[in-house]
Motif scaffolding. Structure first.
Motif, short mmCIF file in Angstrom:
data_model
loop_
_atom_site.label_atom_id
_atom_site.label_comp_id
_atom_site.label_asym_id
_atom_site.label_seq_id
_atom_site.Cartn_x
_atom_site.Cartn_y
_atom_site.Cartn_z
N ASN A 642 0.81 -1.22 0.00
CA ASN A 642 0.00 0.00 0.00
C ASN A 642 0.84 1.27 0.00
OD1 ASN A 642 -2.31 -1.85 1.66
ND2 ASN A 642 -3.00 -0.55 0.00
N SER A 673 3.57 -3.29 -3.44
CA SER A 673 2.40 -3.05 -4.28
C SER A 673 2.86 -2.78 -5.70
CB SER A 673 1.61 -1.85 -3.75
OG SER A 673 0.99 -2.17 -2.52
N GLU A 695 4.07 -10.78 0.46
CA GLU A 695 2.80 -10.08 0.27
C GLU A 695 2.88 -9.23 -0.98
OE1 GLU A 695 -0.38 -7.52 2.97
OE2 GLU A 695 1.73 -7.57 3.55
N GLY A 697 0.52 -6.54 -3.44
CA GLY A 697 -0.68 -5.77 -3.68
C GLY A 697 -0.76 -5.40 -5.15
N GLU A 699 -2.64 -3.24 -7.27
CA GLU A 699 -3.56 -2.14 -7.00
C GLU A 699 -3.47 -1.07 -8.08
OE1 GLU A 699 -3.85 -1.54 -2.46
OE2 GLU A 699 -1.79 -2.15 -2.80
N ASN A 720 0.14 -13.34 1.57
CA ASN A 720 -0.98 -12.40 1.48
C ASN A 720 -1.06 -11.81 0.07
OD1 ASN A 720 -1.10 -12.77 4.27
ND2 ASN A 720 0.04 -10.90 4.69
N VAL A 722 -3.34 -8.86 -2.13
CA VAL A 722 -4.33 -7.80 -2.17
C VAL A 722 -4.57 -7.42 -3.62
CG1 VAL A 722 -4.90 -5.45 -1.45
CG2 VAL A 722 -3.54 -6.92 0.06
N GLY A 724 -6.84 -4.56 -5.49
CA GLY A 724 -7.74 -3.47 -5.15
C GLY A 724 -7.67 -2.30 -6.09
N TYR A 767 -7.39 -10.31 0.04
CA TYR A 767 -8.26 -9.14 0.21
C TYR A 767 -8.50 -8.54 -1.17
CZ TYR A 767 -9.93 -4.59 1.93
OH TYR A 767 -10.69 -3.47 2.19
N TYR A 769 -10.82 -5.67 -3.17
CA TYR A 769 -11.70 -4.54 -2.92
C TYR A 769 -11.74 -3.59 -4.10
CZ TYR A 769 -7.60 -1.54 -2.07
OH TYR A 769 -6.44 -0.83 -2.22
#
Length: 902
Positions: A642, A673, A695, A697, A699, A720, A722, A724, A767, A769
């Motif tokens: 993020n 990310s 992890e 992301g 995004e 993890n 993500v 998004g 996750y 979103y």
């Protein structure tokens, strides 16, 4: 003559009967057809009013109002009336056919007469019932529950003390009761029992309010907790000043007969500033609070001060016996006698009895019990002022029994965090790595495994408490004991200075820093750090969660040459890192996460010992000078989830950053990310990074309509993921490139072995979103070890796992069953979601399902065998829950107790 007489009597009887019939029908039967028409009209009007009232009541219930009892009674009577009149109207045509002589006679006089009377009587009844349904108000605010029951540990040993408090509680002239005593003596347990007892007693109170206060409390937090309980915490509540909140709270509570339970207060709470009417004989309200100081009882003007004392010997033994367990006592006939000696050494302190009892619950050797007695007697020589002569030394027993100094150090380290603070396990382990506690391992994975092992051992020793899978907390008495060890008992060794959560607005004066090794000033309101304190021995400095911190002077760090850990995370107002950090040549851990810093100074190249760097959740695009990251040659952990670093162009900076990561030979834990399809490709080509990426992301991928998720499947360390804010993303595909050929979702693969070879075996949390065009996430079936799935704000998502997609990739997924390891499923703001999975699922490890604003989700993939032996909660809106469709009635009954309305 006899015959004549007989005939005459028969005729008289007939004439009399006909006369009655005719007279009755003249009154009723003549108007039967007209009455039936009027009755039908009246019934239609009654039904219309019934529908209007029902609709109003339903809207009110959706607004969390409570339907009035008189409305419910009227609706019930109306349904009965409608049923009865409908039957009359159904029989009406047949009765009208029986009429003759212009409606004055009937083929069945008696039946028609009775029917006509019923119709005539029903007409005014229906009209009257309709008039009574003209309600101005159909619902009122639902009253708050009297008590929120609280989970309670064993109350063994508290019976007599409870009776004493309850007796005082029932005295009309006693409005305020203060319970005081040393830490760990059972004050909170006692307050919990009082709370729960009120809930099952006919005490005549309107509500019971529970608030945890703790050291360094703020009026605002107490007001917020009360507001949540009495229904004020909504709208613009957070924008109000403390004085306005006090007025609002007072306006509600002065009309109530309430009980306020304040747990763990350390100083006087000004009731008027909070907005609490002082409980007294006139208003019949009550206040009970717990504290460790009799002095506070006086400051609070308690009408009754009750000391909660340690347990007498017999009750102490019962509590200790319960926590050791019968199996241990049965393992050897002499253990019971030794155990009684150990219980005596605990001095009747419940926390010590419970802590040491649990620690001995697996000790079935006489030698272990004899050693325990020796250690306890030796430790009893320590004294801590104002906290009793044997409180902390007794708790220190569990500390002394920890396996080694490293585990003891890790425990004391947790006392740097504020009271009641939930500590994330991963963050804590990163800190331990930065401190050098776990340096014996070659890889971060091994160090992290050891960190989790240490946390587990501390939880089992009852020195830490598990909150959930990701976080822990420290009981406040254990924390006090740890600070006693670090600041007093063994001060020369540890030299802790902890003022976390004290609402400080300025840093402590320079003289307080001298000689300290570890300082925690986290969760305060410090704005500026300008003075350069003389603290050459300082190794650890927590300045995180100071949201008002704006300025750190360049010279602030000039006398901190030995500093190893610097935590600035969560200081939202911080926009610039001082160049002076470059003077911290011993620094191994740097965390400016969740700040608003704009760039990293190039001077940070001087931090050659840096092992951990956390740049997560820096939402403005932070500039990282080229060559800076690659200069941290000893970097082992880099976190940038993020956060979107750049220098000149985003794609160029992504490429540059990935190249720099390849230069870091010790790096083996990475989170980052990625914000473009170009960057995804660059990352996938940087195969060395795959070995330590934990992890990712994905995004703001604005340029991608499709994503081949299997391109990430070979990242074995990925825990993890993500996805998004990918507004263009329409489909997540499963395409596997194998040995020179592309095996697509539509192709036939020879064996389902591929399903296990190309799964996301290490993926634990997903996750997703704000992907507004994404319709499903069927690929999750390829993540067999998923523990948490959180999907939010995906407006077009109709299914979680699509039946059509599964049929296309049947050979790929083989016999995989989704969600076999899932513990938490969170679904929020999915307006078109209709299904999670086509079949029922076993959910063998599920703990919680949370559904919010998913109006079309009418079915959960559950049957009566799902989630067996699990303590599961299902949270959602009351209306959604009522409209759920179940596999069968036994399934509905099985999960009915699991629902929690939100």
């Amino acid at each position: 003559m006899g015959n004549f007489l007989s005939i005459s009597l028969s005729c008289d009887s007939i004439i009399s009967s006909c006369s009655d019939c005719v007279a009755g029908q003249v009154i009723y039967a003549r108007h039967l057809e007209e009455n039936l028409i009027d009755l039908n009209t009246a019934l239609d009007e009654l039904k219309e009013r019934r529908n209007d009232v029902t609709r109003k009541a339903l809207i009110a219930i959706q607004q969390k109002l409570r339907r009035m009892d008189e409305v419910g009674g009227w609706l019930s009577r109306t349904e009965t009336m409608i049923h009865e009149v409908d039957e009359l109207l159904t029989d009406g045509p047949e009765e009208i056919k029986n009429l003759c002589l212009g409606g004055c006679c009937s083929k069945n006089c008696k039946s028609t007469l009775n029917f006509s009377k019923r119709v005539a009587k029903s007409l005014p009844d229906v009209k009257d019932l309709k008039e009574k349904g003209a309600f101005e108000v159909v619902a009122t605010e639902a009253p708050a529950a009297l008590v929120v029951p609280r989970p309670s540990d064993s109350a063994v040993g508290l019976e007599s003390m409870f009776n004493k408090v309850w007796s005082a509680f029932e005295q009309k002239h006693v409005g305020i009761i203060g319970l005081y005593g040393v830490g760990g003596v059972g004050k909170t347990r006692l307050l919990t029992e009082i709370n729960n007892k009120i809930g099952v007693s006919s005490c005549g109170f309107d509500m019971v309010i529970w608030v945890v206060v703790s050291k360094g409390f703020s009026i605002g937090k107490v007001q917020d907790d009360i507001a949540k309980r009495i229904g004020l915490f909504n709208g613009n509540w957070s924008d109000k000043a403390a004085e306005e909140k006090a007025i609002d709270i007072y306006g509600i509570l002065r009309e109530k007969k309430f009980v306020l339970l304040l747990d763990d207060i350390w100083e006087r709470v000004d009731l008027s500033k909070v907005g609490i009417p002082v409980p007294n004989q006139e208003n019949d309200s009550k206040l009970i609070f717990t504290t460790r100081s009799k002095e506070v009882c006086g400051q609070m003007r308690a009408h009754k001060k009750i000391q909660v004392q340690c347990l007498p010997e017999e009750e102490a033994w019962k509590l200790f016996e319960e926590h050791v367990g019968k199996d241990v006592f049965d393992s050897h006939p002499n253990i019971r006698g030794l155990a009684q000696e150990v219980a005596k050494e605990c001095g009747g302190l419940p926390l010590a009895l419970i802590t040491i009892g649990r620690a001995m619950a697996c000790k079935n050797k006489l030698e272990e019990w004899k050693y325990t007695i020796e250690v306890l007697k030796k430790s009893a020589n320590f004294v801590f002022p104002n906290m009793g002569e044997e409180v902390y030394p007794l708790l220190k027993f569990s500390y002394d029994r920890l396996p080694n100094d490293m585990v003891r150090t890790c425990l004391l380290y947790c006392s740097l965090f504020p009271e009641d603070f939930q500590i994330l396990k991963e963050s804590l382990i990163d800190l331990w790595i930065g401190e050098g506690f776990l340096d014996e391992h070659d890889t971060i994975r091994q160090a992290r495994n050891q960190g989790h092992h240490i946390i587990g051992s501390l939880i089992h020793a009852c020195l830490l408490e598990g909150v959930d899978d990701w976080s822990i907390k420290m009981h406040d008495v254990i924390r006090d004991m740890s600070l006693w060890i670090a600041c007093t008992c063994e001060a020369e060794k540890w030299r802790f200075f902890v003022q976390a959560g004290y609402h400080l607005t300025q840093m402590p004066e320079g003289g307080r820093w001298k000689g300290m090794r570890r300082m925690s000033l986290m969760r305060n309101e410090i704005e500026n750090l300008t003075e350069a304190p003389n603290c050459s021995d300082l190794q650890t400095l927590f300045l995180n969660n100071n949201p008002q911190l704006k300025v750190i002077h360049n010279d602030f760090f000039q006398y901190m040459c030995g500093l190893k850990v610097l935590n600035l995370g969560g200081s939202h107002d911080l926009t610039e890192l001082p160049v002076g950090i470059a003077k911290l040549v011993s620094l191994e851990y740097l965390d400016p996460s969740a700040t608003n810093i704009r760039e990293l100074p190039i001077e940070l190249k001087a931090l050659q010992k840096l092992k951990c760097l956390n740049l997560s959740y820096i939402f403005r695009r932070i500039t990282i000078p080229r060559g800076l990251i690659s200069s941290f040659l000893k970097l082992r952990i880099l976190r940038m989830i993020n956060s979107y670093p750049f220098d000149e162009a985003v794609e160029e900076s992504n490429e540059c950053l990935l190249e720099e990561l390849q230069c870091l030979n010790y790096l083996n834990a990475l989170s980052l990310s990625i914000t473009s399809a170009f960057a995804v490709d660059r990352y996938l080509n940087a195969e060395r990074s795959h070995n330590y990426t934990e992890e990712i992301g994905l995004e703001m991928l604005k340029d991608s309509k499709q994503l081949n998720i299997l391109s990430l499947a070979n990242i074995e360390s990925l825990h993890n993921l993500v996805v998004g804010r990918c507004e263009s993303l329409e489909e997540v595909k499963m395409e596997w490139a194998g040995e020179g050929r592309m095996i697509k979702t539509q192709s036939h693969i020879q064996t389902s072995v591929i399903a296990t070879q190309h799964c996301f075996q290490s993926l634990h949390r997903v996750y997703i979103y704000t992907c507004s065009k994404l319709r499903d996430i069927t690929w999750l079936i390829l993540a067999p070890n998923l523990r948490t799935v959180n999907v939010a704000d995906c407006n077009e998502m109709e299914e979680i796992i699509s039946e059509v997609k599964l049929s296309q990739v049947a050979e790929l997924v083989g016999t995989l069953t989704p969600f076999v390891s899932l513990e938490y499923l969170v679904l929020e703001d999915l307006l078109k979601l209709k299904d999670i999975y086509r079949n029922v699922l076993p959910f063998p490890r599920i703990k919680k399902i949370y559904v919010h604003d998913c109006p079309k989700l009418r079915r959960l993939p559950l049957n009566s065998n799902s989630a067996k032996a699990n303590k599961i909660s299902i949270e959602g809106n009351e209306k959604w829950w009522q409209e759920l469709q179940w596999e069968d009635e036994s399934t509905r009954h099985a999960f009915l107790p699991c629902f929690i309305a939100t």
